[in-house]
Design an enzyme around this catalytic site. Structure first.
Site, PDB file in Angstrom:
ATOM      1  N   LYS A 169       0.845  -1.206   0.000  1.00  0.00           N
ATOM      2  CA  LYS A 169       0.000   0.000   0.000  1.00  0.00           C
ATOM      3  C   LYS A 169       0.872   1.244   0.000  1.00  0.00           C
ATOM      4  CE  LYS A 169      -1.916   2.858   3.037  1.00  0.00           C
ATOM      5  NZ  LYS A 169      -2.121   4.055   2.174  1.00  0.00           N
ATOM      6  N   GLU A 244       9.036   0.818  11.452  1.00  0.00           N
ATOM      7  CA  GLU A 244      10.019   1.914  11.431  1.00  0.00           C
ATOM      8  C   GLU A 244       9.221   3.190  11.603  1.00  0.00           C
ATOM      9  OE1 GLU A 244      11.698   5.055  10.530  1.00  0.00           O
ATOM     10  OE2 GLU A 244      11.750   4.356   8.443  1.00  0.00           O
ATOM     11  N   CYS A 278      12.746  10.610   8.208  1.00  0.00           N
ATOM     12  CA  CYS A 278      12.666  10.134   9.597  1.00  0.00           C
ATOM     13  C   CYS A 278      14.000  10.260  10.319  1.00  0.00           C
ATOM     14  CB  CYS A 278      12.160   8.700   9.640  1.00  0.00           C
ATOM     15  SG  CYS A 278      13.041   7.567   8.558  1.00  0.00           S
ATOM     16  N   GLU A 380       8.589  15.259  17.114  1.00  0.00           N
ATOM     17  CA  GLU A 380       9.246  15.134  15.819  1.00  0.00           C
ATOM     18  C   GLU A 380       8.727  16.227  14.888  1.00  0.00           C
ATOM     19  OE1 GLU A 380      10.213  11.823  12.386  1.00  0.00           O
ATOM     20  OE2 GLU A 380       8.350  11.627  13.518  1.00  0.00           O
TER      21      GLU A 380
END
Length: 476
Positions: A169, A244, A278, A380
């Site tokens: 996906k 992750e 990331c 973040e």
């Protein structure tokens, strides 16, 4: 552009589509089928039917498909990079580099795939033991929009080389390049049903991939909260998981560092892909004895970054990919300004000019003197905003660096061997760089600690993540 299920381009069962927009212009660059649970089930059925023949193939024959696909991807890297820039927003140079990175990954797993992995043990009193590794079966992969080609390569390369079949996906804001790459793999000899691509939202397509009992493993890259939901959805069928998740990577610049090199490390490590990585530098800690010079040099370099449409010549940073991310970044900077949390040394706003009117642009931003308890350090920040604080020494640096619920990456910049030894030992991160940041070659295991996830991608260990062991004891 259609979904790819069992080697065929298909519309969604719903018959509906969704538009994919260029984040630099707001223009529609393509459409993708609005898939749902029934489309995932059809893909799982196709993957199940294809698994027996694919897993039984000689590993070298499986690997040849990856090699031939990599050749074709390299031949078409400009075409594919252009499509990636159009839907994701990054500068064309970065997009072509990412496409080549996808090819690098396929070539790496081609090189690893000479035979099945396992081990032999001669156990006195028990006989001979062979530990075989076999593919898991049908795997699910859910990938984000920030680095869709690279992350697709991490998941697909290892899974296919190990003999699994896959339901993939892509993200709804960047699905088109992934479909093209899947078509190239099929054109290189991948049998129908081995790789199936279902496009659609996470709450339907993604959740069905996580829940479907026919899928043996799910590999997810994305936001930590979504990763927790994937784990919950996968739990009833006891799926293998690779997660992750987020990162808040610290960069520590010591007083003996090569300052110009460290400044360039910040520029690439924070503002590459508009900061939407990331493992980007998200917290900068600089020894106070060099802070003034470092800020002066860094301010000059940050202000020199050309912001614009990724297709335009000379552009060093494109737009943010989506409106939710844009709103979050602008909101965090506005909140820091209102609370007087540091000095905005560069950027801190959207660029001025008619050419930016419809795009999701935000200037590369440096905020110095940020207090350690600021949300800019604890959360973040997935965009081109870098908070910086000064530190007195290594003890303080390591304490601050590890004071995070994340543990994905970290870097230290120094010439001191003792500092390197201590930092690489004590930093709580899945990957630690010394005098560099961000680069992750296919050979290096990649993943995080703490809330940055579980499992590893990349490297030979990734093949182990896509296999299970069977012990065979033989007594003659």
């Amino acid at each position: 552009m259609k979904m790819l299920i069992n080697g065929e381009g298909r519309d969604a069962v719903s018959g509906r589509v969704f538009p994919v927009h260029n984040p630099a212009t707001g223009e529609v660059v393509g459409e993708a089928p609005l898939g749902g649970e029934d489309d995932v089930r059809a893909a799982v059925q196709a993957a199940g039917e294809a698994f027996g023949d694919w897993s039984a193939k000689n590993p070298r024959d499986r690997a040849k498909v990856l090699f031939f696909a990599a050749e074709e991807v390299r031949r078409r890297n400009t075409e594919l990079g252009t499509l990636l820039t159009a839907e994701q927003g990054k500068p064309i140079r970065e997009a072509v580099d990412e496409i080549n990175g996808f090819a690098n990954i396929l070539e790496y797993y081609y090189a690893l795939s000479a035979g099945e992995r396992g081990e032999y043990l001669d156990l006195r009193g028990y006989g001979h033991t062979i530990v075989r590794r076999r593919p898991l079966g049908i795997c699910g992969a859910i990938i984000p929009w920030n680095m869709p080609a690279i992350i697709m390569g991490w998941k697909v390369g290892a899974a296919l080389a190990a003999g699994n079949t896959i339901v993939l996906k892509p993200a709804t804001t960047a699905p088109l390049t992934c479909i093209r790459l899947a078509e190239i793999l099929e054109g290189a000899g991948l049998p129908p049903g081995v790789l199936n691509v279902v496009t659609g939202p996470g709450e339907t397509v993604g959740r069905e991939i996580a829940r479907n009992p026919g899928i043996r493993k799910v590999s997810f890259t994305g936001e930590a909260g979504t990763g927790r939901q994937v784990a919950l959805d996968a739990a009833p069928s006891l799926k293998r998981l690779t997660l992750e998740l987020g990162g808040s990577d610290p960069m520590i610049v010591c007083d003996d560092a090569d300052i110009p090199a460290a400044v360039e490390g910040v520029i690439r490590g924070r503002f590459y892909n508009c900061g939407q990585v990331c493992t980007a530098v998200k917290r900068l800690y600089v020894y106070d004895s060099i802070a003034d010079e470092f800020v002066r040099r860094l301010k000059s370099r940050v202000e020199a970054i050309v912001v614009g449409n990724g297709m335009d010549r000379g552009v060093g940073m494109g737009p943010l990919n989506n409106r939710a991310g844009f709103a979050r970044v602008t909101g965090l900077v506005d909140a820091a300004r209102e609370r007087d949390e540091g000095e905005i040394v560069a950027g801190g706003r959207t660029p001025e000019g008619e050419e930016y009117g419809r795009g999701l642009f935000f200037l590369p931003t440096l905020i110095a003197g940020v207090p350690h308890d600021s949300v800019l350090f604890s959360e973040e920040v997935f965009g081109p905003v870098l908070p910086m604080a000064t530190i007195s020494g290594l003890d303080e640096a390591l304490d601050l660096a590890n004071n995070s619920r994340y543990g994905l990456g970290a870097s230290v910049w120094t010439r001191n061997a003792e500092v390197i030894a201590r930092a690489t030992e004590e930093l709580e991160a899945g990957i630690v760089w010394v005098n560099q940041h961000l680069r992750i070659p296919p050979e290096v295991p990649f993943g995080g600690t703490k809330e940055s996830g579980i499992g590893r991608e990349n490297g030979s260990r990734a093949l182990l993540e896509y296999t299970e062991e069977k012990a065979v004891l033989i007594r003659l």
